[in-house]
Every structure is written in C-alpha cells, then in structure tokens.
Design a protein around this motif. Structure first.
Motif, PDB file in Angstrom:
ATOM      1  N   ASN A  66       7.818 -13.097  -0.501  1.00  0.00           N
ATOM      2  CA  ASN A  66       6.723 -12.175  -0.211  1.00  0.00           C
ATOM      3  C   ASN A  66       7.250 -10.827   0.264  1.00  0.00           C
ATOM      4  OD1 ASN A  66       7.437 -13.178   2.525  1.00  0.00           O
ATOM      5  ND2 ASN A  66       5.716 -11.886   3.117  1.00  0.00           N
ATOM      6  N   ILE A  67       6.437  -9.819   0.100  1.00  0.00           N
ATOM      7  CA  ILE A  67       6.682  -8.500   0.682  1.00  0.00           C
ATOM      8  C   ILE A  67       5.443  -8.130   1.488  1.00  0.00           C
ATOM      9  CG2 ILE A  67       6.946  -6.041   0.202  1.00  0.00           C
ATOM     10  CD1 ILE A  67       8.686  -6.757  -2.167  1.00  0.00           C
ATOM     11  N   ASP A  69       3.284  -5.636   2.861  1.00  0.00           N
ATOM     12  CA  ASP A  69       3.118  -4.205   2.589  1.00  0.00           C
ATOM     13  C   ASP A  69       1.940  -3.592   3.333  1.00  0.00           C
ATOM     14  OD1 ASP A  69       1.289  -5.596   1.023  1.00  0.00           O
ATOM     15  OD2 ASP A  69       1.392  -4.195  -0.648  1.00  0.00           O
ATOM     16  N   SER A  89       4.989   1.944   2.203  1.00  0.00           N
ATOM     17  CA  SER A  89       5.334   0.610   1.703  1.00  0.00           C
ATOM     18  C   SER A  89       6.038   0.675   0.352  1.00  0.00           C
ATOM     19  CB  SER A  89       4.087  -0.274   1.622  1.00  0.00           C
ATOM     20  OG  SER A  89       3.161   0.215   0.672  1.00  0.00           O
ATOM     21  N   GLU A  93       9.858  -0.504  -0.099  1.00  0.00           N
ATOM     22  CA  GLU A  93      10.014  -1.610  -1.041  1.00  0.00           C
ATOM     23  C   GLU A  93      11.062  -1.249  -2.093  1.00  0.00           C
ATOM     24  OE1 GLU A  93       7.567  -3.275  -4.790  1.00  0.00           O
ATOM     25  OE2 GLU A  93       6.436  -3.373  -2.901  1.00  0.00           O
ATOM     26  N   ARG A 113       3.633  -8.928  -3.328  1.00  0.00           N
ATOM     27  CA  ARG A 113       3.068  -8.052  -2.295  1.00  0.00           C
ATOM     28  C   ARG A 113       1.815  -8.692  -1.704  1.00  0.00           C
ATOM     29  NH1 ARG A 113       2.856  -2.775  -6.058  1.00  0.00           N
ATOM     30  NH2 ARG A 113       5.073  -2.183  -6.050  1.00  0.00           N
TER      31      ARG A 113
END
Length: 281
Positions: A66-67, A69, A89, A93, A113
């Motif tokens: 996962n990111i 953001d 973000s 990223e 995201r």
C-alpha cells in the motif's frame, strides 16, 4: 523447508500457504510526505528477498504494497510548502518508486494508493457499524469500539501504546468511549480534502485503508502480512480487529512478519526524531 518467525504465535513455523503453491502477501508501504530513510529501505529489502525466494521455489506469489497518500503529515507538508496534498503525495510517491527501483526491488505486483479504494473503505466501515463494532461521534468521526472485541491485543500481547509504536493523530478524540478506540472515518474539517460517504463527508482512518486494499486485492484471508516492528501495535492489531469483526474468519492472516528497526546513535531511526539518513541521499 522455509521457516518463518510468526509474530502471532511467537514461534518459528514451517511455511505452509493456505493454497498449495499460491501465496498472497501484503506489506505496509510508505506514507508519502518525505523521502524514505534507510531504515524503511531495510524493511522493503527484507520482503523483496522473501518474495523472490518464494518465486524461486516455484510459488505463484501476488505481492501488494500500500501507499498511504492521505494523512495528517501529508496535509501539514502541503501547508508548509503552500501546495495541495495531492501534489505532495504524487511528488514523494515518485521519489519512493525511484528509490526502490535503484535498490533493485522489483518483486511488488501492485502499489496500491489508499485513495483509490475509498468505496472499499466505506464498505468496511459500514459493515462494522452494521455489526455493532463501530460508533459515531457527532462532528468528529466513526470509531472502532474496543470493548466489543475481547481478543484485541493477541498479536502484540498488549492493549496499550508504548513509546516506539507508530501512531496516527487522527485517532485522538476526547469523546471516545474507550482510550484505545481508533478512527475508521474522520469527518472533514474546514479546508480539508474529503470524500463522500453515507454518513458525512470525510477521509479514511489509517488502519482501515490497509484492510480495504487487502480485501479487494487478496481476499478476506491471506498468507503473509509484513511491516516494520513499530507497526505491530496498534496498526496491525487494529487490522486484525477490523477484518475478523467483519468476516468472523480467523486468523485473518496466517503469518505476521516484522522486520527490526535500524538504529542510529543507539536510537531507532525515525523521521519524528530526526535521526535519519534518507535513501535518496
């Protein structure tokens, strides 16, 4: 024979996936408001090694990271740099993906995201409300009710915060029923980015992002969940509470893996402390 130390059982266990020769793995990725440091990089290289080994042994692996953001730190960074949360973000990223590529990490199938999964997040919050595990605080948000979950703490063997835990300020509220209750959905404040929901416009809590992504990409139960040791409590504890409350299926994840912290000058490397060496540098 592959043996893994499972944080859930506190034992080394022979690895046996839920489905023969198929492995689903989720690893907690970065909150993109700054460069990652070499302690973060150590965590990501650990799981890259494990995934590549499993593939070498002819396992079919689906690896999702996962990111995060949207977060208080991203919002604050945007205010500091006089720009938007989205620009912050996307900017960090990009730096993160360049950094891991330069490390030779190429095992991740999908970087997910959080804000791409708002519908799934809303669905999970609604199911927790429907089952009586969540409650609404007016003009604040929706919180998970720890008093409804007697097994909370089984991963970490505790129920309370300690100094080294990674926490989110979004969970703070003077009106919570229980001290450890955590936020599932935060109602929007003035000038904040928000998403629509059946209750009130807002943004997701930290813990619900990961379970929503994992349910969509890997299902309601899967094989491996990884992250840094500082995420055991409350982050991973909360993930277990959320999903097992929603589905009733236990264990949510069969093997919980945690990489140790990297120390600098006898202290854990941490952005909040400021004792970091960025991977970019």
């Amino acid at each position: 024979m592959l043996k893994l130390y499972n944080t859930l059982s506190k034992k080394k266990e022979v690895f046996e996936p839920l489905r023969e020769k198929k492995v689903n793995i989720f690893v907690c990725g970065p909150t993109v408001y700054s460069y990652i440091h070499i302690g973060n990089a150590r965590t990501f290289t650990n799981y890259d090694l494990i995934v590549n080994y499993l593939r070498y042994k002819k396992f079919k692996v689906k690896y999702v990271m996962n990111i995060t953001d949207i977060d208080d730190r991203i919002i604050n960074k945007a205010i500091e740099e006089k720009t938007t949360w989205k620009e912050i973000s996307i900017k960090y990223e990009k730096y993160f993906l360049e950094d891991v590529q330069n490390l030779g990490i190429n095992s991740v199938d999908k970087y997910a995201r959080a804000t791409d999964y708002i519908n799934e997040i809303v669905s999970q919050v609604q199911r927790l409300l429907d089952k009586g595990y969540a409650y609404v605080i007016e003009n604040d948000g929706i919180y998970y009710d720890l008093s409804k979950n007697k097994e909370y703490g089984k991963l970490s063997r505790r129920k309370y915060l300690e100094a080294e835990d990674s926490v989110s300020r979004i969970d703070d509220s003077i009106n919570k029923k229980n001290k450890g209750d955590f936020c599932l959905w935060k109602f929007s404040q003035k000038n904040e980015r928000f998403w629509s929901s059946p209750w009130k416009n807002g943004r997701p809590g930290w813990h619900i992002e990961d379970t929503a992504i994992a349910e969509k990409e890997l299902g309601t139960r899967y094989d491996l969940h990884g992250g840094g040791i500082d995420l055991i409590f409350p982050h991973h504890e909360a993930e277990i509470a959320q999903m097992e409350s929603i589905t009733g299926k236990k264990p949510y994840v069969k093997y919980w893996l945690h990489s140790g912290s990297l120390n600098l000058k006898k202290e854990k490397m941490s952005k909040s402390v400021g004792n970091i060496l960025s991977l970019n540098d």
